[in-house]
Design a protein around this motif. Structure first.
Motif, PDB file in Angstrom:
ATOM      1  N   ASP A   1       0.831  -1.214   0.000  1.00  0.00           N
ATOM      2  CA  ASP A   1       0.000   0.000   0.000  1.00  0.00           C
ATOM      3  C   ASP A   1       0.863   1.261   0.000  1.00  0.00           C
ATOM      4  N   VAL A   2       1.918   1.278   0.831  1.00  0.00           N
ATOM      5  CA  VAL A   2       2.814   2.434   0.864  1.00  0.00           C
ATOM      6  C   VAL A   2       3.483   2.629  -0.493  1.00  0.00           C
ATOM      7  N   SER A   3       3.903   1.528  -1.108  1.00  0.00           N
ATOM      8  CA  SER A   3       4.549   1.602  -2.424  1.00  0.00           C
ATOM      9  C   SER A   3       3.594   2.169  -3.470  1.00  0.00           C
ATOM     10  N   ARG A   4       2.339   1.729  -3.442  1.00  0.00           N
ATOM     11  CA  ARG A   4       1.358   2.245  -4.411  1.00  0.00           C
ATOM     12  C   ARG A   4       1.118   3.743  -4.205  1.00  0.00           C
ATOM     13  N   ILE A   5       1.032   4.162  -2.938  1.00  0.00           N
ATOM     14  CA  ILE A   5       0.803   5.581  -2.650  1.00  0.00           C
ATOM     15  C   ILE A   5       1.982   6.413  -3.143  1.00  0.00           C
TER      16      ILE A   5
END
Length: 527
Positions: free
Chosen positions: A350-354
């Motif tokens: 999720d952090v990577s996508r954000i």
């Protein structure tokens, strides 16, 4: 009172005859005679020297040089200086005294005092008859001579030039240097004498910048910060920004040259390029890191799903019971650890996508009361295990909000998990919602935990950062919860901020913009 009409320079009225000197050619003409040189110097002195005039016996001006005409045309309160001169009275006094007459006049001009000091001398014709008089003028301002003011002005400007980091120059109409300030030594490693007579355009190293400068100068209008490059004394290329203006003859209006300055931006440009390169390298490294985390997470999820699946099969005894109690304990630990690891991997994804701008939100109408009830049930067991109390504070008739329900729940779950982790046994946690006066929705998780030092608040919002970052830290975790919650709040156009006092607790405040509030206009906002 005589009204003065400044006359064009005329030497006929003064019975002065000046021959026009010819330019001597070394090849076929002799040097001008001393008499002709004297005539030339006399003409220059009379016309361009101190302010002088000639008047007839009645005080009417018959001739005035340029300096005198400028004084006569100087504006004062109520008109011009020339309109206030009482030359008829001077004529009468000279006729009476047959000698020198002195006058001082004070004129008010825009709050200052202009003092005109004059000396008048009688002039006689060849036959001895009175032929009028001549006057010599000096204009003083505020009790100081104009020459003194001019000197102070020159000194002031020279101080500015010496203190300036720019090097300044002046050229003739053909762009050949006539003057260069000493600052060029530090800029190009050349003394001014090396540039005098050299063409400005020849100094520019780049053909494109030379053409651009030539085109801009040809417009005969001032300009600022035009880039050009030049090679210094060692052959090193340096970058400058040039500002210049054309200079015109005040009488004929013809172009007589240019004046300007040049700022050395070589070092500044180099620093900007280094910063740009470093920024690009950091962005490339960040993208590579995010891509690596995403790839690694996907690679880990395949075997992890198998571990969770097989652990479930053994835990539920689908293929037969596990008789050994220790084995059953191991299976339970394997399943719990795999679930925990799956949650960490999902947070990393999720952090990577954000960070990569790939995160999306699926919006719908969310009821805050239902959302609070759901996250309260998620942490119920952990609250009991820690001996903590959770209070839910909701105002009546709180409006719904247009948002991604799953991601809002993820935000609140992360914040509550942190509150549980860092609140000692017997502590209290409060989950509340309210409407701000500007129409925003505010969600708050407040605890009575250990708190965060003021200098650590910004740091803990970054990925993998924790207030206690040692390997032997007391509280476990990846340090992604706050980062992920902040990113998800900003996906909704909102924000997350922390207020904390070490040893007293932490207040996590999620703000969602009023544009997401549904049917909230009729409500009275509460603090």
């Amino acid at each position: 009172m005589n009204k003065v009409t400044p006359l064009a320079p005329s030497f006929a009225s003064a019975n002065v005859v000046i021959s026009q000197p010819k330019v001597a050619s070394p090849a076929n003409e002799a040097a001008p005679s001393p008499t002709r040189l004297t005539d030339l110097f006399r003409q220059e002195l009379v016309e361009f020297g101190p302010a002088m005039m000639m008047c007839d016996p009645k005080g009417q001006i018959t001739w005035a040089n340029a300096a005198c005409r400028r004084i006569n045309e100087t504006r004062i309160d109520g008109g011009l200086i020339g309109e206030r001169l009482r030359l008829a009275e001077i004529a009468e006094e000279i006729d009476l005294r047959r000698g020198t007459v002195f006058r001082d006049w004070d004129f008010a001009a825009a709050g200052n005092i202009q003092r005109l000091r004059a000396r008048f001398e009688p002039m006689n014709e060849a036959n001895g008859q009175a032929g009028g008089f001549a006057g010599l003028f000096t204009l003083l301002q505020d009790g100081r001579a104009g020459a003194d003011d001019a000197t102070q002005t020159v000194d002031r400007h020279m101080d500015f030039i010496r203190l300036s980091a720019d090097w300044m120059w002046e050229t003739d109409a053909a762009l050949n240097f006539k003057l260069v300030t000493q600052r060029v030594v530090s800029a190009l490693g050349m003394v001014p004498q090396q540039l005098i007579g050299r063409n400005l355009l020849d100094l520019v190293a780049s053909d494109a910048l030379r053409t651009n400068l030539q085109r801009r100068l040809a417009k005969l209008s001032p300009f600022r910060d035009l880039p050009f490059d030049a090679e210094d004394a060692t052959g090193k290329r340096k970058l400058f920004l040039m500002s210049a203006l054309p200079v015109f003859d005040p009488v004929s209006g013809a172009l007589i040259g240019y004046r300007g300055s040049a700022s050395d931006i070589t070092e500044l440009t180099r620093r900007e390029e280094n910063l740009r390169s470093a920024k690009e390298a950091a962005e490339t490294a960040n993208r590579a890191k995010s891509q690596f985390l995403a790839n690694m997470s996907h690679e880990l999820m395949t075997p992890l799903n198998a571990i969770i699946g097989f652990a479930d099969v053994m835990r539920m005894g689908l293929l037969g019971p596990v008789e050994n109690p220790e084995y059953r304990s191991y299976v339970k630990d394997i399943h719990g650890s795999a679930i925990n690891l799956m949650g960490i991997i999902n947070d990393i994804l999720d952090v990577s996508r954000i960070e990569n701008g790939q995160a999306e939100i699926n919006e719908s109408a969310c009821n805050i009361e239902e959302l609070f009830d759901s996250v309260s049930r998620l942490i119920h067991d952990r609250l009991q295990a820690q001996g903590l109390t959770l209070n839910v504070d909701l105002p009546l008739r709180l409006p719904r909000i247009h948002a991604d329900k799953r991601k809002l729940k993820q935000i609140l779950a992360n914040l509550l998990a942190n509150a549980v982790k860092f609140t000692p046994k017997g502590g209290r946690i409060t989950l509340s919602a309210s409407m701000a006066r500007n129409g925003d929705m505010v969600l708050v998780v407040n605890d009575t935990g250990i708190g965060i030092a003021a200098e650590d608040i910004d740091r803990v919002m970054h990925p993998f950062a924790q207030a206690d970052g040692g390997l032997n830290r007391k509280y476990e975790g990846t340090g992604l919860g706050l980062t992920l919650s902040l990113g998800l709040a900003r996906l909704h156009g909102g924000d997350l901020r922390l207020e904390s006092t070490l040893g007293e607790g932490t207040r996590a405040i999620v703000t969602l913009p009023g544009t997401r509030v549904i049917d909230g206009n009729h409500l009275t906002p509460v603090k």
